[in-house]
Scaffold this active site. Structure first.
Site, PDB file in Angstrom:
ATOM      1  N   GLU A  99     -49.426  -2.975 -44.826  1.00 27.97           N
ATOM      2  CA  GLU A  99     -49.197  -3.113 -46.280  1.00 27.97           C
ATOM      3  C   GLU A  99     -50.521  -3.252 -47.029  1.00 27.97           C
ATOM      4  O   GLU A  99     -50.647  -4.040 -47.967  1.00 27.97           O
ATOM      5  CB  GLU A  99     -48.231  -4.255 -46.578  1.00 27.97           C
ATOM      6  CG  GLU A  99     -46.865  -3.914 -46.011  1.00 27.97           C
ATOM      7  CD  GLU A  99     -45.720  -4.627 -46.659  1.00 27.97           C
ATOM      8  OE1 GLU A  99     -45.842  -5.049 -47.807  1.00 27.97           O
ATOM      9  OE2 GLU A  99     -44.691  -4.738 -45.987  1.00 27.97           O
TER      10      GLU A  99
ATOM     11  N   ARG B 184     -52.224 -33.145 -23.338  1.00 28.65           N
ATOM     12  CA  ARG B 184     -53.247 -32.737 -22.363  1.00 28.65           C
ATOM     13  C   ARG B 184     -54.322 -33.818 -22.215  1.00 28.65           C
ATOM     14  O   ARG B 184     -54.913 -34.239 -23.213  1.00 28.65           O
ATOM     15  CB  ARG B 184     -53.892 -31.428 -22.834  1.00 28.65           C
ATOM     16  CG  ARG B 184     -55.062 -30.974 -22.010  1.00 28.65           C
ATOM     17  CD  ARG B 184     -54.632 -30.449 -20.676  1.00 28.65           C
ATOM     18  NE  ARG B 184     -55.731 -29.835 -19.950  1.00 28.65           N
ATOM     19  CZ  ARG B 184     -55.671 -29.501 -18.665  1.00 28.65           C
ATOM     20  NH1 ARG B 184     -54.551 -29.728 -17.976  1.00 28.65           N
ATOM     21  NH2 ARG B 184     -56.691 -28.931 -18.083  1.00 28.65           N
TER      22      ARG B 184
HETATM   23  C1  LIG Z   1     -47.709  -2.067 -36.591  1.00 22.89           C
HETATM   24  C2  LIG Z   1     -47.814  -1.300 -37.876  1.00 22.89           C
HETATM   25  C3  LIG Z   1     -46.715  -1.217 -38.715  1.00 22.89           C
HETATM   26  C4  LIG Z   1     -46.794  -0.472 -39.893  1.00 22.89           C
HETATM   27  N1  LIG Z   1     -45.674  -0.330 -40.677  1.00 22.89           N
HETATM   28  C5  LIG Z   1     -45.702   0.568 -41.708  1.00 22.89           C
HETATM   29  C6  LIG Z   1     -44.502   0.903 -42.420  1.00 22.89           C
HETATM   30  O1  LIG Z   1     -43.435   0.328 -42.171  1.00 22.89           O
HETATM   31  N2  LIG Z   1     -44.567   1.855 -43.382  1.00 22.89           N
HETATM   32  C7  LIG Z   1     -45.726   2.498 -43.697  1.00 22.89           C
HETATM   33  O2  LIG Z   1     -45.690   3.374 -44.567  1.00 22.89           O
HETATM   34  N3  LIG Z   1     -46.888   2.200 -43.061  1.00 22.89           N
HETATM   35  C8  LIG Z   1     -46.901   1.251 -42.075  1.00 22.89           C
HETATM   36  N4  LIG Z   1     -48.060   0.956 -41.382  1.00 22.89           N
HETATM   37  C9  LIG Z   1     -49.293   1.616 -41.775  1.00 22.89           C
HETATM   38  C10 LIG Z   1     -50.339   0.667 -42.349  1.00 22.89           C
HETATM   39  O3  LIG Z   1     -49.972   0.268 -43.639  1.00 22.89           O
HETATM   40  C11 LIG Z   1     -51.688   1.382 -42.274  1.00 22.89           C
HETATM   41  O4  LIG Z   1     -52.063   1.396 -40.911  1.00 22.89           O
HETATM   42  C12 LIG Z   1     -52.731   0.728 -43.119  1.00 22.89           C
HETATM   43  O5  LIG Z   1     -52.433   0.905 -44.471  1.00 22.89           O
HETATM   44  C13 LIG Z   1     -54.138   1.258 -42.848  1.00 22.89           C
HETATM   45  O6  LIG Z   1     -54.176   2.642 -42.759  1.00 22.89           O
HETATM   46  P1  LIG Z   1     -54.900   3.327 -41.504  1.00 22.89           P
HETATM   47  O7  LIG Z   1     -54.351   2.683 -40.284  1.00 22.89           O
HETATM   48  O8  LIG Z   1     -54.783   4.790 -41.625  1.00 22.89           O
HETATM   49  O9  LIG Z   1     -56.413   2.876 -41.636  1.00 22.89           O
HETATM   50  P2  LIG Z   1     -57.550   3.594 -42.505  1.00 22.89           P
HETATM   51  O10 LIG Z   1     -57.065   3.771 -43.905  1.00 22.89           O
HETATM   52  O11 LIG Z   1     -58.055   4.772 -41.773  1.00 22.89           O
HETATM   53  O12 LIG Z   1     -58.664   2.450 -42.517  1.00 22.89           O
HETATM   54  C14 LIG Z   1     -59.622   2.280 -41.469  1.00 22.89           C
HETATM   55  C15 LIG Z   1     -60.617   1.208 -41.933  1.00 22.89           C
HETATM   56  O13 LIG Z   1     -61.284   1.639 -43.124  1.00 22.89           O
HETATM   57  C16 LIG Z   1     -61.123   0.699 -44.167  1.00 22.89           C
HETATM   58  N5  LIG Z   1     -61.034   1.385 -45.448  1.00 22.89           N
HETATM   59  C17 LIG Z   1     -60.246   2.442 -45.798  1.00 22.89           C
HETATM   60  N6  LIG Z   1     -60.425   2.770 -47.084  1.00 22.89           N
HETATM   61  C18 LIG Z   1     -61.347   1.899 -47.573  1.00 22.89           C
HETATM   62  C19 LIG Z   1     -61.952   1.703 -48.853  1.00 22.89           C
HETATM   63  N7  LIG Z   1     -61.651   2.484 -49.903  1.00 22.89           N
HETATM   64  N8  LIG Z   1     -62.853   0.702 -48.979  1.00 22.89           N
HETATM   65  C20 LIG Z   1     -63.176  -0.087 -47.934  1.00 22.89           C
HETATM   66  N9  LIG Z   1     -62.633   0.034 -46.711  1.00 22.89           N
HETATM   67  C21 LIG Z   1     -61.737   1.004 -46.541  1.00 22.89           C
HETATM   68  C22 LIG Z   1     -59.822  -0.038 -43.813  1.00 22.89           C
HETATM   69  O14 LIG Z   1     -59.766  -1.303 -44.431  1.00 22.89           O
HETATM   70  C23 LIG Z   1     -59.922  -0.110 -42.304  1.00 22.89           C
HETATM   71  O15 LIG Z   1     -60.734  -1.193 -41.947  1.00 22.89           O
HETATM   72  C24 LIG Z   1     -48.009   0.171 -40.230  1.00 22.89           C
HETATM   73  C25 LIG Z   1     -49.129   0.051 -39.386  1.00 22.89           C
HETATM   74  C26 LIG Z   1     -49.037  -0.650 -38.221  1.00 22.89           C
HETATM   75  C27 LIG Z   1     -50.239  -0.716 -37.317  1.00 22.89           C
END
Ligand SMILES: Cc1cc2nc3c(=O)[nH]c(=O)nc-3n(C[C@H](O)[C@H](O)[C@H](O)COP(=O)(O)OP(=O)(O)OC[C@H]3O[C@@H](n4cnc5c(N)ncnc54)[C@H](O)[C@@H]3O)c2cc1C
Length: 372
Positions: free
Chosen positions: A354, A258
């Site tokens: 994870e 570029r």
């Molecule tokens: C595309 C995708 C693929 C996935 N694949 C799989 C799979 O194959 N199998 C499976 O079982 N799961 C899977 N997941 C789930 C994934 O592991 C979870 O989304 C993740 O663990 C977070 O959980 P949550 O989305 O409910 O967020 P929440 O737990 O509700 O968290 C929301 C926010 O609060 C924070 N938080 C929560 N608890 C605390 C704490 N104690 N201290 C500080 N901060 C905290 C989190 O870091 C986050 O910022 C997948 C998710 C996505 C989006």
């Protein structure tokens, strides 16, 4: 040799598909077949079960090279590893003989079903139940966000077997064939990144599995999930390092081609600074990942810490490096003519699944300070 062979395969056969996989958001069955055909899906498994040895470093080298061109495709190997770990580490010989050779050959796909709508980071509060009934368990409930849940032949499912037990003793882990009556894919999510990897909501209505499908002991599910993450989080770190490397390579090529103000933009020191930082951060994350793999393969007592360290650093690196890659490409980085906008969207998931980055910090801090 393994790294170079996977890199060539990824460049020649997967890279040309990556944009289309992202655009159509369809699971790339052809890429899964390609990985099976080239024995790449066999990497996570022991030789006695048709695998190539199961060294974590090898698995991560392959995930990294595939994710360098297509994060969705890298995830196929990462999930095949993740979901099979409960069987490989805690399963009986019969369970291993029945499932692992099929998974190693890529004839069957497996998914890992832990997360629920109300139980994400707090996985121990899962509500799906498995009630003993004669020689069977009957599973009821639902799981959310399950990678490859809609295309898997088999699942490792975590369900409550004792509602009265302590938080960490309530869950058990089961092998569930997805052809079992009562299992249903409720929906597949529309996502920001890794769009070709189907993320499914699954329901279980009186799904009956024989008690021989229980992995390990009743009540051991939470421990099985945590030990699984010790081996699977480096796979996500490898995906992150691969995405960062792909973005760095694209940005470097672009900076040479570029021209603005009559010169290649790579001649501007501010662009050089961006590229140098991207390289330094990616290499640092990569070396931490390899060190973590070596420690975990050697049976380190603090495997959880190593796994969390490399996922935390690599996930944040992928997000930063891909964002900077978009910056190097300017407006062209923001449109889908170049892969860096896809890489930036793909990178975000490595900070979430994870265990979010916050959860990785909790794991590391607990290892330092001890669990209170
Ligand atoms: C595309 C995708 C693929 C996935 N694949 C799989 C799979 O194959 N199998 C499976 O079982 N799961 C899977 N997941 C789930 C994934 O592991 C979870 O989304 C993740 O663990 C977070 O959980 P949550 O989305 O409910 O967020 P929440 O737990 O509700 O968290 C929301 C926010 O609060 C924070 N938080 C929560 N608890 C605390 C704490 N104690 N201290 C500080 N901060 C905290 C989190 O870091 C986050 O910022 C997948 C998710 C996505 C989006």
């Amino acid at each position: 040799m393994l790294r170079d062979a996977v890199r060539v395969l990824a460049d020649e056969r997967i890279a040309p598909r990556a944009a289309e996989i992202d655009r159509t958001a369809e699971f790339p069955q052809d890429v899964k077949d390609l990985l099976a055909e080239h024995d790449i899906l066999a990497l996570p498994f022991a030789t006695e079960y048709g695998g190539l040895g199961g060294e974590l470093l090898n698995v991560c080298l392959a995930i990294e090279q595939i994710s360098r061109v297509c994060a969705t495709s890298g995830l196929i190997l990462a999930v095949q590893e993740l979901a099979a770990i409960p069987i490989a580490l805690f399963g009986t010989t019969e369970q291993k003989q029945e499932w692992l050779p099929e998974l190693a050959a890529g004839r069957k796909l497996i998914a890992f079903a832990l997360t629920e709508a109300e139980a994400g980071s707090d996985a121990a509060s899962a509500r799906t139940t498995a009630k003993k009934d004669g020689d069977d368990y009957v599973i009821n409930g639902s799981k959310r966000f399950i990678s490859q849940g809609s295309v898997a032949d088999v699942l490792t499912v975590f369900a409550v077997t004792d509602v009265e037990a302590d938080r960490h003793d309530r869950l058990s882990c089961f092998i569930v064939d997805t052809s079992t009556p009562g299992f249903k894919v409720e929906r597949v999510e529309h996502k920001m990144g890794i769009r070709g990897s189907p993320t499914a909501e699954l329901s279980f209505t009186n799904v009956r599995v024989p008690k021989s499908n229980l992995i390990g002991e009743e009540g051991q599910g939470f421990t099985i999930a945590m030990r699984t993450f010790d081996r699977s989080r480096p796979g996500i770190a490898a995906q992150a390092v691969g995405i960062a490397q792909g973005a760095l390579e694209t940005a470097t090529r672009y900076a040479k081609e570029r021209k603005q103000f009559g010169r290649a933009i790579g001649e501007f020191q501010m662009i050089q600074g961006l590229l140098a930082d991207m390289d330094a951060q990616t290499e640092a994350a990569r070396q931490l990942l390899y060190k973590a793999c070596i420690e975990i393969d050697a049976g380190a007592a603090d495997a959880s810490r190593w796994a969390a360290l490399c996922k935390l650093v690599a996930g944040d690196t992928a997000m930063r490096v891909t964002t900077d890659a978009v910056q190097v490409l300017g407006g062209y980085g923001y449109i889908d003519e170049f892969p860096v906008e896809r890489m930036m969207r793909d990178a975000k998931i490595t900070q979430l699944y994870e265990g979010t980055q916050q959860i990785q910090r909790l794991v590391i801090a607990r290892s330092l300070l001890g669990r209170s």
